[in-house]
Design a protein around this motif. Structure first.
Motif, PDB file in Angstrom:
ATOM      1  N   PHE A 128      52.654  67.728  60.512  1.00  0.00           N
ATOM      2  CA  PHE A 128      53.043  68.971  61.170  1.00  0.00           C
ATOM      3  C   PHE A 128      51.835  69.694  61.769  1.00  0.00           C
ATOM      4  CE2 PHE A 128      56.459  67.906  58.396  1.00  0.00           C
ATOM      5  CZ  PHE A 128      57.598  68.395  59.016  1.00  0.00           C
ATOM      6  N   SER A 185      50.668  75.380  56.106  1.00  0.00           N
ATOM      7  CA  SER A 185      52.049  75.542  55.652  1.00  0.00           C
ATOM      8  C   SER A 185      52.726  74.194  55.417  1.00  0.00           C
ATOM      9  CB  SER A 185      52.837  76.400  56.634  1.00  0.00           C
ATOM     10  OG  SER A 185      53.208  75.636  57.742  1.00  0.00           O
ATOM     11  N   ALA A 186      52.065  73.098  55.806  1.00  0.00           N
ATOM     12  CA  ALA A 186      52.683  71.796  55.574  1.00  0.00           C
ATOM     13  C   ALA A 186      52.542  71.352  54.120  1.00  0.00           C
ATOM     14  CB  ALA A 186      52.066  70.760  56.490  1.00  0.00           C
ATOM     15  N   ASN A 197      52.753  72.548  50.068  1.00  0.00           N
ATOM     16  CA  ASN A 197      53.235  73.580  49.151  1.00  0.00           C
ATOM     17  C   ASN A 197      52.031  74.272  48.498  1.00  0.00           C
ATOM     18  OD1 ASN A 197      54.227  74.991  46.917  1.00  0.00           O
ATOM     19  ND2 ASN A 197      55.893  73.523  46.606  1.00  0.00           N
ATOM     20  N   ALA A 216      59.714  59.966  45.206  1.00  0.00           N
ATOM     21  CA  ALA A 216      60.943  59.856  45.999  1.00  0.00           C
ATOM     22  C   ALA A 216      61.266  58.403  46.330  1.00  0.00           C
ATOM     23  CB  ALA A 216      60.802  60.672  47.281  1.00  0.00           C
ATOM     24  N   TRP A 266      56.366  72.817  54.418  1.00  0.00           N
ATOM     25  CA  TRP A 266      56.245  71.961  53.222  1.00  0.00           C
ATOM     26  C   TRP A 266      57.616  71.510  52.742  1.00  0.00           C
ATOM     27  CZ3 TRP A 266      54.816  77.231  52.206  1.00  0.00           C
ATOM     28  CH2 TRP A 266      55.636  77.908  51.311  1.00  0.00           C
ATOM     29  N   LYS A 302      60.123  71.069  54.875  1.00  0.00           N
ATOM     30  CA  LYS A 302      60.523  70.064  55.871  1.00  0.00           C
ATOM     31  C   LYS A 302      59.844  68.732  55.607  1.00  0.00           C
ATOM     32  CE  LYS A 302      62.006  73.000  59.511  1.00  0.00           C
ATOM     33  NZ  LYS A 302      61.616  73.789  60.663  1.00  0.00           N
ATOM     34  N   SER A 303      58.545  68.783  55.243  1.00  0.00           N
ATOM     35  CA  SER A 303      57.884  67.490  55.050  1.00  0.00           C
ATOM     36  C   SER A 303      58.430  66.798  53.808  1.00  0.00           C
ATOM     37  CB  SER A 303      56.361  67.617  55.023  1.00  0.00           C
ATOM     38  OG  SER A 303      55.972  68.589  54.129  1.00  0.00           O
ATOM     39  N   ALA A 304      58.852  67.568  52.801  1.00  0.00           N
ATOM     40  CA  ALA A 304      59.490  66.933  51.641  1.00  0.00           C
ATOM     41  C   ALA A 304      60.815  66.306  52.065  1.00  0.00           C
ATOM     42  CB  ALA A 304      59.714  67.956  50.536  1.00  0.00           C
ATOM     43  N   THR A 305      61.546  67.000  52.940  1.00  0.00           N
ATOM     44  CA  THR A 305      62.813  66.454  53.432  1.00  0.00           C
ATOM     45  C   THR A 305      62.560  65.154  54.192  1.00  0.00           C
ATOM     46  OG1 THR A 305      63.446  68.746  53.782  1.00  0.00           O
ATOM     47  CG2 THR A 305      64.933  67.087  54.662  1.00  0.00           C
ATOM     48  N   MET A 321      60.138  63.162  53.818  1.00  0.00           N
ATOM     49  CA  MET A 321      59.712  62.101  52.892  1.00  0.00           C
ATOM     50  C   MET A 321      60.877  61.540  52.085  1.00  0.00           C
ATOM     51  SD  MET A 321      56.052  62.839  51.183  1.00  0.00           S
ATOM     52  CE  MET A 321      56.486  64.401  50.498  1.00  0.00           C
ATOM     53  N   GLY A 322      62.043  62.169  52.211  1.00  0.00           N
ATOM     54  CA  GLY A 322      63.198  61.660  51.490  1.00  0.00           C
ATOM     55  C   GLY A 322      63.294  62.174  50.061  1.00  0.00           C
ATOM     56  N   VAL A 323      62.622  63.297  49.776  1.00  0.00           N
ATOM     57  CA  VAL A 323      62.735  63.882  48.438  1.00  0.00           C
ATOM     58  C   VAL A 323      64.163  64.430  48.291  1.00  0.00           C
ATOM     59  CG1 VAL A 323      61.835  65.663  46.896  1.00  0.00           C
ATOM     60  CG2 VAL A 323      60.297  64.477  48.460  1.00  0.00           C
ATOM     61  N   ARG A 375      65.611  68.170  43.900  1.00  0.00           N
ATOM     62  CA  ARG A 375      64.188  68.238  43.589  1.00  0.00           C
ATOM     63  C   ARG A 375      63.451  69.196  44.531  1.00  0.00           C
ATOM     64  NH1 ARG A 375      60.827  65.892  40.309  1.00  0.00           N
ATOM     65  NH2 ARG A 375      58.663  65.821  40.998  1.00  0.00           N
ATOM     66  N   ARG A 400      61.389  72.240  43.116  1.00  0.00           N
ATOM     67  CA  ARG A 400      59.943  72.178  43.224  1.00  0.00           C
ATOM     68  C   ARG A 400      59.366  73.014  44.367  1.00  0.00           C
ATOM     69  NH1 ARG A 400      56.488  66.644  43.085  1.00  0.00           N
ATOM     70  NH2 ARG A 400      54.798  67.511  41.859  1.00  0.00           N
ATOM     71  N   HIS A 401      60.116  73.106  45.454  1.00  0.00           N
ATOM     72  CA  HIS A 401      59.552  73.754  46.637  1.00  0.00           C
ATOM     73  C   HIS A 401      60.182  75.097  46.963  1.00  0.00           C
ATOM     74  CE1 HIS A 401      57.163  70.251  47.520  1.00  0.00           C
ATOM     75  NE2 HIS A 401      58.230  69.489  47.390  1.00  0.00           N
ATOM     76  N   PRO A 443      60.287  77.971  42.613  1.00  0.00           N
ATOM     77  CA  PRO A 443      59.064  78.628  42.114  1.00  0.00           C
ATOM     78  C   PRO A 443      58.678  79.862  42.921  1.00  0.00           C
ATOM     79  CG  PRO A 443      58.742  76.265  42.238  1.00  0.00           C
ATOM     80  CD  PRO A 443      60.050  76.533  42.883  1.00  0.00           C
TER      81      PRO A 443
END
Lengths: 274, 297
Positions: A100, A105-106, A108, A123, B191, B193-196, B198-200, B204, B208-209, B212
């Motif tokens: 990104f 912000s990419a 956490n 995953a 963050w 979106k990038s987890a999405t 990555m297929g998380v 989760r 996790r995102h 918290p």
């Protein structure tokens, strides 16, 4: 190389619900962000997608990775469709990673670099390096190895994004993207938010990673200088449509479309002034 | 200045003027006061009843309507006086604190869990899930919370469970609205979106995102809602719709004193003050927490 290898986007159309035509209850007029765009990225090829803001470049990237649903057209990777995937077929997207624009912000802000990177393995345990899910030492070794590949010290592993510079964050993002050994890397303005000096370093890193891993790359940018350095082929977008697609040399020396010529002359003007 | 600093030893930082230092100290103590008082209530609620060796609902009719500090027929002292049935008010205030803190905690826990679950899922998933959740919230918001609680508590027999349910029915809405709006903005962060990408898994990603980041503000809101729940429980008990008459609640004690306001003011006033002080201190604590988490966000 088979005909179906790599990324193939055919007649992709993405529309967003626009503002209501009249008052509170009028019909929404849809806004077409991407209009019937067809684009291929062959294995080992780097295609740059250029155009002004709002031209639909990022929307294409988002559609490829499944963040927006297209209203028409098809997206295939190695011959398999990436649209309407069932949860168990999500592995099809594992081969595609995205970087990104905003490096901070990419990631956490509450997770360490190591946690962000190893999340990819949680995953997709099937492609994770041997033993990283159970054995903490192996996981750390694998993280450190990835960090080394992007030019970062092992001590970065335990740091949170707030303790890292923009360039370091972007390197961690790249390491995370590489964790699943993807075959296509989508860089959405990956260097635009960085300082000029850091930009060059990250760009160099992306090029060396591409060479080392034989990656295909879809490089989205508005910076034509960057395009020249990294791309094999350039696709120019305007108002959601693809106006021209040519190899990088042809595009810079003999642009066909008026808009491309405009873009190029604007870039030359800037070069001369700076 | 800089060159001087390099050559000479830097001057030691000037000590704060004594008056200013004193003011800062006073300000700190005043700021900590609500939290300390709130803490004292919680301690009193937990261990207070262990130190009271008599029943707060039993009393001698000979000792009725005694003012605070009076000596009882058995030789003991009624610190806060007695009510119309000769029951000791101190015992009632301490046991009442336990009831209030217990019910407040239970209501907030249930409301927070339900509200967080509904709000986070609605905000993160959007679409139909969000539409349905938002409409339910809108409909419930149209009812005054205490009115709905009165209806529920009035229909069923008086019991602790009914009070907790009656108060939780509308209390979760605040948590749901907070977590929905936060989840809606968080899901747009890169963050997530990038987890999405990555297929998380969704569950989760939420755990996790998203959660918290909602936890802090939710905790701050929980404090404010805790004060509201205590007040609402006292209101229900005051109206005779709360806990069974065998248990002790500030609302009941206040109600029991309302006929003696002119002659024995302490029966209503002391539990009333105890209730007001707790609600005020919890409110201040909540404000501080909200500011703290607001800064961190």
């Amino acid at each position: 190389m088979t005909d179906a290898a790599g990324l193939r986007i055919t007649d992709l159309t993405v529309t967003y619900p626009g503002p209501r035509a009249a008052g509170l209850v009028g019909r929404r007029t849809p806004i077409t962000a991407v209009d019937a765009v067809s684009l291929d990225v062959a294995p080992d090829e780097t295609v740059a997608l250029v155009g002004e803001s709002g031209s639909g470049k990022s929307t294409i990237a988002r559609a490829v990775v499944g963040l927006v649903a297209p209203s028409a057209g098809s997206i295939e990777f190695d011959g398999a469709s990436l649209l309407n995937l069932r949860p168990r077929d999500q592995w099809a997207r594992r081969n595609i990673a995205m970087i990104f624009q905003d490096p901070r912000s990419a990631l956490n802000p509450r997770l360490s670099a190591a946690a962000s990177i190893s999340e990819a393995w949680e995953a997709h345990p099937d492609v994770a390096p041997e033993g990283v899910r159970r054995d903490q030492r192996r996981r750390r070794a694998a993280v450190v190895d990835l960090l080394a590949q992007v030019g970062l010290d092992p001590d970065v592993a335990g740091k949170r994004p707030t303790a890292l510079s923009g360039g370091q964050c972007q390197r961690v993002s790249i390491a995370r993207a590489l964790a699943l050994s993807p075959r296509l890397l989508i860089c959405d303005e990956a260097v635009s938010a960085l300082d000029v000096s850091v930009q060059a370093q990250v760009l160099k890193l992306l090029v060396s990673v591409r060479e080392a891993r034989s990656l295909s790359m879809l490089f989205i940018t508005h910076d034509l200088g960057v395009v020249r350095q990294v791309a094999d082929r350039v696709a120019v977008m305007r108002h959601g449509e693809l106006v021209e697609s040519a190899d990088v040399h042809t595009l810079f020396t003999a642009p066909q479309h008026d808009y491309t010529r405009e873009l190029l002359s604007a870039a030359v003007d800037l070069d001369v002034r700076s | 200045m800089t060159t001087m600093g390099l050559v000479q030893n830097p001057a030691p930082p000037a000590p704060l003027a004594p008056a200013r230092a004193r003011r800062t100290r006073v300000r700190r103590v005043v700021a900590a006061l609500p939290i300390v008082v709130f803490g004292l209530y919680v301690v009193a609620a937990i261990i207070g009843p262990l130190f009271i060796d008599y029943s707060p609902v039993g009393g001698e009719l000979d000792d009725r309507l005694l003012p605070p500090g009076s000596v009882l027929s058995d030789g003991g002292t009624a610190l806060f006086g007695t009510d119309a049935l000769g029951r000791d008010l101190f015992g009632q205030v301490v046991y009442g604190a336990r009831t209030s803190v217990f019910i407040g905690t239970l209501v907030v826990l249930i409301s927070a869990l339900v509200g967080l679950a509904v709000g986070t899922v609605a905000g993160y998933r959007g679409g139909t899930t969000d539409l349905v959740a938002s409409r339910v919230i809108d409909v419930l918001l149209a009812f005054p919370g205490i009115l709905l609680a009165i209806v529920i508590a009035g229909v069923f027999d008086r019991s602790l469970a009914i009070v907790v349910i009656a108060l939780s029915v509308t209390n979760w809405i605040g948590f749901a609205r907070l977590s929905r709006s936060m989840a809606m903005s968080l899901r747009e962060r890169d963050w997530v979106k990038s987890a999405t990408v990555m297929g998380v898994r969704r569950r989760r990603i939420i755990a996790r995102h998203i959660l918290p980041f909602i936890a802090g503000p939710t905790f701050a809101l929980a404090t404010t809602e805790f004060a509201g729940a205590i007040l609402a429980e006292a209101s229900l008990s005051f109206l005779g719709l709360g806990l069974p008459s065998a248990s002790v609640s500030w609302g009941q004690t206040i109600a029991a004193g309302k006929e003696y306001l002119a002659s024995a003011w302490w029966i209503s006033a002391i539990p009333g003050i105890a209730l007001a002080l707790l609600v005020i201190c919890v409110g201040f604590t909540g404000d501080r927490l909200t500011r703290y988490f607001g800064r961190r966000r």
